[in-house]
Design an enzyme around this catalytic site. Structure first.
Site, PDB file in Angstrom:
ATOM      1  CG  ASP A  37      -0.116  -0.132   2.538  1.00 55.56           C
ATOM      2  OD1 ASP A  37       0.386  -1.245   2.786  1.00 55.56           O
ATOM      3  OD2 ASP A  37       0.001   0.858   3.297  1.00 55.56           O
ATOM      4  CE1 TYR A  41       4.558   0.052  12.387  1.00 51.00           C
ATOM      5  CE2 TYR A  41       2.465   0.581  11.337  1.00 51.00           C
ATOM      6  CZ  TYR A  41       3.615  -0.179  11.396  1.00 51.00           C
ATOM      7  OH  TYR A  41       3.828  -1.166  10.477  1.00 51.00           O
ATOM      8  CE  LYS A  60       3.408  -3.419   8.837  1.00 48.95           C
ATOM      9  NZ  LYS A  60       3.276  -2.603   7.620  1.00 48.95           N
TER      10      LYS A  60
END
Length: 262
Positions: free
Chosen positions: A31, A150, A181
């Site tokens: 992506d 994140y 992730k």
């Protein structure tokens, strides 16, 4: 560990994601062109996806428009994760907005959905709201959700700090994702504590594509510590031989059963 809120549709899609039978997942996110520009300057995305499909990759992450550039035949043995989030590095690199819906992704043939959240960004509130809304839609439609979370923002000095990584993983789990992730801490004890403490499988982000050996060693350590798999993009598409790189990553993921199973 069994998943909660099981439906037949969700089970079918999870079985497709985990078709290798190893209990781990190797995901290759592709992506990146929206955030950083073209990743394949020859325009041969189809060729790259074909190499990934035949060398141990379980799923690729693509934006909706990229699907026009690849052949459907690659997805006979490869799962499709449609990415709903976008943002560029041209303004605020930590900002993300939704550019696709769960329903649209399903019409395109998605096996799973992914959303990106940067905790600590100036737009954190909107990103959290988007994740929650997408999780609700995924539950309604029986679609697995991968959250890429994140710790990133103007006040974040080290996104790999164990406390921040654990917080990022907790955000994904608490708001309804099935997989997360994230950037992984470096220490073995911190890695083990993260994977043991997170109620959903943690996929280790690929790391620094400019130092392949160090990135591979870090990912191997994450798998030994109980990671549910690897999600590596730049490490793969920037490699001189992407097929060889995914074979190495597949060996890390599929030659051992991670702590989390389906």
């Amino acid at each position: 560990m069994p998943y909660n809120n099981e439906t037949f549709a969700r089970r079918v899609r999870l079985d497709r994601l985990y078709r290798s039978g190893s209990g781990g997942l190797l995901v290759v996110p592709l992506d990146h062109p929206v955030s950083g520009g073209p990743i394949i300057h020859s325009g041969r995305l189809d060729r790259l996806v074909g190499e990934l499909a035949g060398n141990g990759t379980d799923a690729v992450v693509l934006h909706k428009g990229a699907l026009r550039q690849v052949q459907a035949r690659w997805f006979r043995d490869l799962s499709l994760i449609v990415h709903l989030s976008a943002g560029t590095g041209l303004s605020d690199p930590d900002a993300k907005v939704l550019v696709c819906t769960v329903e649209e992704a399903l019409r395109l043939g998605a096996d799973a959905i992914s959303v990106h959240v940067n905790a600590g960004a100036a737009t954190e509130a909107r990103q959290l709201a988007d994740l929650g809304a997408v999780a609700g839609a995924c539950e309604r439609w029986g679609v697995p959700l991968l959250a890429m979370v994140y710790a990133r923002g103007p006040a974040i000095a080290d996104q790999r700090a164990p406390r921040l990584v654990a917080h990022a993983a907790a955000i994904a789990a608490e708001l309804g994702a099935d997989l997360v992730k994230t950037a992984m801490p470096s220490g073995a004890a911190d890695l083990a504590a993260l994977t043991a403490g997170c109620p959903i499988p943690v996929l280790a982000a690929g790391g620094d594509a400019h130092d392949g050996p160090a990135a591979l060693a870090h990912l191997a350590g994450a798998m030994r510590a109980g990671a549910g798999g690897i999600a590596a993009g730049r490490l793969v598409f920037n490699a001189p031989d992407p097929a060889a790189m995914v074979r190495r990553l597949a060996a890390l993921v599929h030659d051992r059963a991670p702590a989390h199973s389906r």
